[in-house]
Scaffold this active site. Structure first.
Site, short mmCIF file in Angstrom:
data_model
loop_
_atom_site.label_atom_id
_atom_site.label_comp_id
_atom_site.label_asym_id
_atom_site.label_seq_id
_atom_site.Cartn_x
_atom_site.Cartn_y
_atom_site.Cartn_z
N GLY A 12 0.80 -1.22 0.00
CA GLY A 12 0.00 0.00 0.00
C GLY A 12 0.83 1.26 0.00
N GLY A 14 1.23 3.44 -2.08
CA GLY A 14 0.57 4.60 -2.69
C GLY A 14 -0.40 5.31 -1.77
N ASP A 66 -2.14 -7.35 -5.45
CA ASP A 66 -3.47 -6.92 -5.03
C ASP A 66 -3.90 -7.75 -3.83
OD1 ASP A 66 -6.31 -6.54 -4.82
OD2 ASP A 66 -6.34 -5.84 -6.89
N LYS A 162 -11.23 -4.00 10.94
CA LYS A 162 -9.90 -3.84 11.54
C LYS A 162 -9.69 -4.83 12.68
CE LYS A 162 -7.41 -1.30 10.19
NZ LYS A 162 -6.52 -1.31 8.99
#
Length: 339
Positions: A12, A14, A66, A162
């Site tokens: 992640g 980005g 992904d 989460k």
């Protein structure tokens, strides 16, 4: 960790947090291998990270992977020594089906951990959230011993995602012997890199743009993204951090508190900032008609304060003030022409 040889994978990369974690690692001299869903984004991501300075001497590479697919993860971790897993979905609004959040968060986390373990990673640092901590039977100030109860009336699909993802990570680590550290940040504000502002900084942007006509009495612990990144770096290298989770946040601010800071520090934008504080009963009545209110209305009045004593003691973590994080977000947004 040997900064000259130990490559760190950042999933992640980005994202808002991922970019800052990569920046902090590069500044320390660590080679970084970032994962993105599409390599077409790599050039923009690298440019935004390099532009923040202090990274010219460190190597930054990218791989495509992904969370929803097995493809790419073995290759992404083939030559890395450590993994920082920041990638996870964060909703702008409640999904029609909560499995759209819970499945990718839990299954994606396990996919990353399995690939890291298979690659022989020495340690994995997982980015979780205070959302996995402060909505259970505990009371403020919450500590790392507290857990969100997925059956609690306060637990939104995001909070459950989460919690389930972090629980699954700890179970996998216990079964596999993988060395795991978990970082549980609060709402993450601070300077943006490029145009990736994240859902949390979008709150500051929306306030500055006058998009909120009123302020619900909603509060959350605040942390600067630079301090979140620092905690991740320390979590990789501090031996005593192994097998621990760390609450990474400071003062709890309400939207009214954030607005007051913006009004005081950015008076030229005061005309757009909301002044009306929405009573809880009115927020409840309005919630069916507003996606944002639906996300938070159940926890209005909930005390979200946390203790960051463990992070200070074990990691040597010294955070900026919550106000500094708010101001950094606003300055960055204004400078980038995003408000």
């Amino acid at each position: 960790m040997n900064a000259r040889t130990a490559t760190v994978a950042v999933t992640g990369i980005g994202g808002f947090v991922g970019r800052h974690v990569a920046l902090a690692l590069l500044r320390e001299g660590y080679p970084v291998h970032g994962t993105v869903r599409a390599l077409g984004r790599a050039e923009e991501i690298e440019r935004s990270i390099r532009a923040a300075g202090g990274t010219d001497a460190a190597r930054l590479t990218f791989g495509e992977a992904d969370l929803l697919e097995e493809r790419g993860w073995a290759e992404a971790f083939a030559e890395v020594s450590y993994v920082v897993h920041t990638a996870s979905p964060f909703p702008v609004r409640l999904p029609a089906n909560e499995d759209e959040l819970i499945g990718p968060a839990r299954d994606g986390t396990l996919r990353v951990l399995r690939a890291a373990h298979a690659a022989g990673a020495k340690r994995v640092v997982l980015t979780s959230s205070v959302a996995a901590v402060i909505y259970g039977a505990g009371r403020a100030p919450f500590t790392e011993d507290d857990w969100t109860d997925p059956q609690s009336s306060l637990a939104t699909p995001y909070y459950r995602s989460k919690t389930f993802a972090e629980r699954a990570a700890w179970d996998y680590a216990a079964d596999s012997g993988l060395e795991l550290v978990v970082i549980n940040p609060g709402i993450v504000l601070g300077p943006v890199l490029g145009h990736e502002i994240g859902t949390s900084v979008a709150v500051v942007r929306n306030l500055l743009k006058g998009n909120y006509p009123a302020l619900p009495k909603f509060a959350v612990p605040v942390v600067d993204v630079r301090d979140v990144a620092d905690a991740h770096v320390q979590a990789l290298s501090v031996a005593a951090a192994a097998g621990e989770r760390f609450l990474i946040a400071g003062e709890a601010l309400s939207l009214a508190d954030i607005t007051a800071i913006l009004r005081r520090r950015f008076p030229e934008h005061a005309g757009r900032l909301p002044r009306f504080v929405l009573p809880n009963w009115l927020a409840g009545l309005a919630a069916p008609f507003d996606a944002g209110l639906r996300l938070i209305v159940r926890e209005l009045g909930h005390d979200p304060r946390i203790s960051n004593e463990k992070a200070r003691r074990v990691l040597g973590w010294q955070p900026r003030s919550a106000e500094e994080a708010v101001v950094a977000s606003a300055n960055s947004l204004i400078s980038a022409g995003l408000v």
